[in-house]
Write an enzyme that holds these catalytic residues in place. Structure first.
Site, PDB file in Angstrom:
ATOM      1  N   THR A   1       7.366  -3.205  10.662  1.00  0.00           N
ATOM      2  CA  THR A   1       6.877  -1.943  11.050  1.00  0.00           C
ATOM      3  C   THR A   1       5.430  -1.746  10.860  1.00  0.00           C
ATOM      4  OG1 THR A   1       7.178  -1.004   8.998  1.00  0.00           O
ATOM      5  CG2 THR A   1       9.258  -1.024  10.524  1.00  0.00           C
TER       6      THR A   1
ATOM      7  N   ARG B   1       2.198  -4.131  12.322  1.00  0.00           N
ATOM      8  CA  ARG B   1       1.629  -4.208  13.700  1.00  0.00           C
ATOM      9  C   ARG B   1       2.227  -5.605  14.173  1.00  0.00           C
ATOM     10  NH1 ARG B   1       0.370   0.376  14.012  1.00  0.00           N
ATOM     11  NH2 ARG B   1      -1.609   1.330  13.889  1.00  0.00           N
TER      12      ARG B   1
ATOM     13  N   HIS C   1       8.095   1.040  18.687  1.00  0.00           N
ATOM     14  CA  HIS C   1       6.978   1.636  17.832  1.00  0.00           C
ATOM     15  C   HIS C   1       7.142   3.086  17.462  1.00  0.00           C
ATOM     16  CE1 HIS C   1       2.472   0.818  17.030  1.00  0.00           C
ATOM     17  NE2 HIS C   1       3.102   1.620  15.796  1.00  0.00           N
TER      18      HIS C   1
ATOM     19  N   GLU D   1       2.203  -4.422  23.440  1.00  0.00           N
ATOM     20  CA  GLU D   1       3.196  -3.327  23.516  1.00  0.00           C
ATOM     21  C   GLU D   1       2.679  -2.439  24.771  1.00  0.00           C
ATOM     22  OE1 GLU D   1       3.153  -0.939  19.990  1.00  0.00           O
ATOM     23  OE2 GLU D   1       3.620  -2.576  18.859  1.00  0.00           O
TER      24      GLU D   1
ATOM     25  N   GLY E   1       0.854  -1.169   0.041  1.00  0.00           N
ATOM     26  CA  GLY E   1      -0.026  -0.050  -0.132  1.00  0.00           C
ATOM     27  C   GLY E   1       0.889   1.277  -0.090  1.00  0.00           C
ATOM     28  N   ARG E   2       0.480   2.219   0.689  1.00  0.00           N
ATOM     29  CA  ARG E   2       1.067   3.618   0.807  1.00  0.00           C
ATOM     30  C   ARG E   2       2.461   3.478   1.579  1.00  0.00           C
ATOM     31  NH1 ARG E   2      -4.461   5.324   2.331  1.00  0.00           N
ATOM     32  NH2 ARG E   2      -3.778   4.213   4.161  1.00  0.00           N
ATOM     33  N   ILE E   3       2.717   3.011   2.420  1.00  0.00           N
ATOM     34  CA  ILE E   3       3.954   2.620   3.100  1.00  0.00           C
ATOM     35  C   ILE E   3       4.964   1.577   2.443  1.00  0.00           C
ATOM     36  CG2 ILE E   3       5.322   2.116   5.256  1.00  0.00           C
ATOM     37  CD1 ILE E   3       2.601   3.309   6.628  1.00  0.00           C
TER      38      ILE E   3
END
Ligand code: NAP
Ligand code: GLV
Length: 327
Positions: free
Chosen positions: A237, A239, A287, A268, A156-158
């Site tokens: 990076t 989840r 994170h 977390e 996707g975007r990242i």
């Protein structure tokens, strides 16, 4: 009467000012700890708008305590902490912050990939601990990055922004996504794999960028880790729950894969005695994918703009359940 907004943490001043110009704002105005559940439950009872973070569980139980709530705006692109279906049933828009954090998060993912491949934190500890005596042929030798292949899981975007960085390093780019990405294929000479299995078997680096959903939960487990190359590096990076952590611990300890770079964890924050933190071939971060001052400020402002837009009857820039917006 002005609308009432509850903010679950101390947020950048520019975002707070936007909210205060439009509403009566109450906040859990601290850096830490996160807002306690009982405080949040009491606060949403009076709130028309909720400005939250990814650390806040916005579930059906909380929504039941929020009779006036008209909008949930989270300062993150990932919204797995929000029960979107429950919000939709109540006609509540859920807003997030896509786009503004793409490049910063891709930078961090690539930094983590490089640091893990070249053992950067381990080498720095070695030097600071006074263990550096001489130059040696294989001292702290890592894995090449240039000329290797990267498998992007969730282009996707990242994921695509990471692919662009990888292309700049002369890497071959492979990917999976639910739908083909022709512009990515053309721009980065990326190749879509027919399956996750194919990608895992072919990639020297596997970088996770899919959202956390019931479908992606534990998408990387024992079978997938055994499918990867023994020299492969896993970077997460996205989840933590995308990866079965006990299986990852065994994979790293027993050499099924070479190393892992992790910005996210199943639960977390992790404590220093977490099994992953005891392994030398793991690079860990708390994170911080989007954590630059400019990006976090842009996220905070976008989340505020989204919230105010809904309260004022305008269309927010980003909404994950737009069917409730009407018009
Ligand atoms: P995005 O643009 O929605 O990209 C997600 C991609 O995952 C999409 O391309 C989607 O495919 C793909 N996908 C969904 N389910 C999949 C599956 N089962 N298998 C393979 N691919 C799948 O989201 P983004 O803005 O890039 O953000 C991605 C995630 O990164 C967020 O959800 C968040 O959890 C995480 N994140 C973490 C940090 C951090 O601080 N570490 C910062 C920002 C974001 P289609 O395009 O075909 O639908
Ligand atoms: C961070 O993890 C985000 O989803 O924005």
């Amino acid at each position: 009467m002005a609308a009432a907004v509850f903010v679950t943490r101390s947020i950048p001043g520019a975002a707070r000012a936007l909210l205060e110009a439009a509403a009566d704002v109450r906040a859990w105005d601290r850096e830490e700890p996160p807002v306690p559940r009982d405080v949040l439950r009491a606060a949403v009872a009076e709130a028309d708008g909720l400005y939250c973070l990814l650390t806040d569980a916005i579930d059906a139980d909380l929504l039941a305590a929020a009779p006036r709530l008209r909008v949930v705006s989270t300062m993150a692109v990932g919204y797995d902490n929000v029960d979107v279906a429950a919000c939709t049933r109540r006609g509540i828009p859920v807003c997030n912050t896509p786009g503004v954090l793409t490049e910063a998060t891709a930078d961090l993912a690539f930094a983590l990939l490089m640091a893990t491949a070249r053992r950067v934190p381990e080498a720095e500890r070695y030097l600071r601990d006074g263990r550096w005596r001489t130059w040696s042929p294989l001292l702290l030798a890592g894995q090449d990055v240039h000329g290797k292949s990267i498998g992007i899981v969730g282009a996707g975007r990242i994921g695509q922004a990471v692919g662009a960085r990888a292309r700049g390093f002369g890497m071959e780019v492979l990917y999976t996504a639910r739908s083909p990405k022709p512009a990515f294929e053309a721009g980065c000479r990326a190749r879509r794999c027919a399956s996750l299995d194919e990608l895992l078997g072919a990639a020297d680096y596997v970088s996770l960028h899919a959202p956390l959903t019931p479908e992606t939960h534990h998408m990387i487990g024992e079978a997938e880790l055994r499918r990867m190359k023994p020299t492969a590096v896993l970077v997460n990076t996205a989840r933590g729950p995308l990866v079965d952590e006990p299986a990852l611990v065994r994979a790293l300890a027993e050499g099924w894969i070479w190393a892992a770079g992790l910005d996210v964890f199943e639960r977390e924050p992790v404590t220093p005695d977490h099994p992953l933190l005891r392994l030398p071939n793991v690079v860990t971060l708390p994170h911080i994918g989007s954590a630059t001052v400019a990006t976090r400020t842009a996220m905070a402002v976008l989340a505020a703009e989204n919230l105010v837009a809904v309260l004022q009857g305008r269309r927010p820039a980003a909404c994950v359940n737009p069917e409730v917006l009407g018009g």
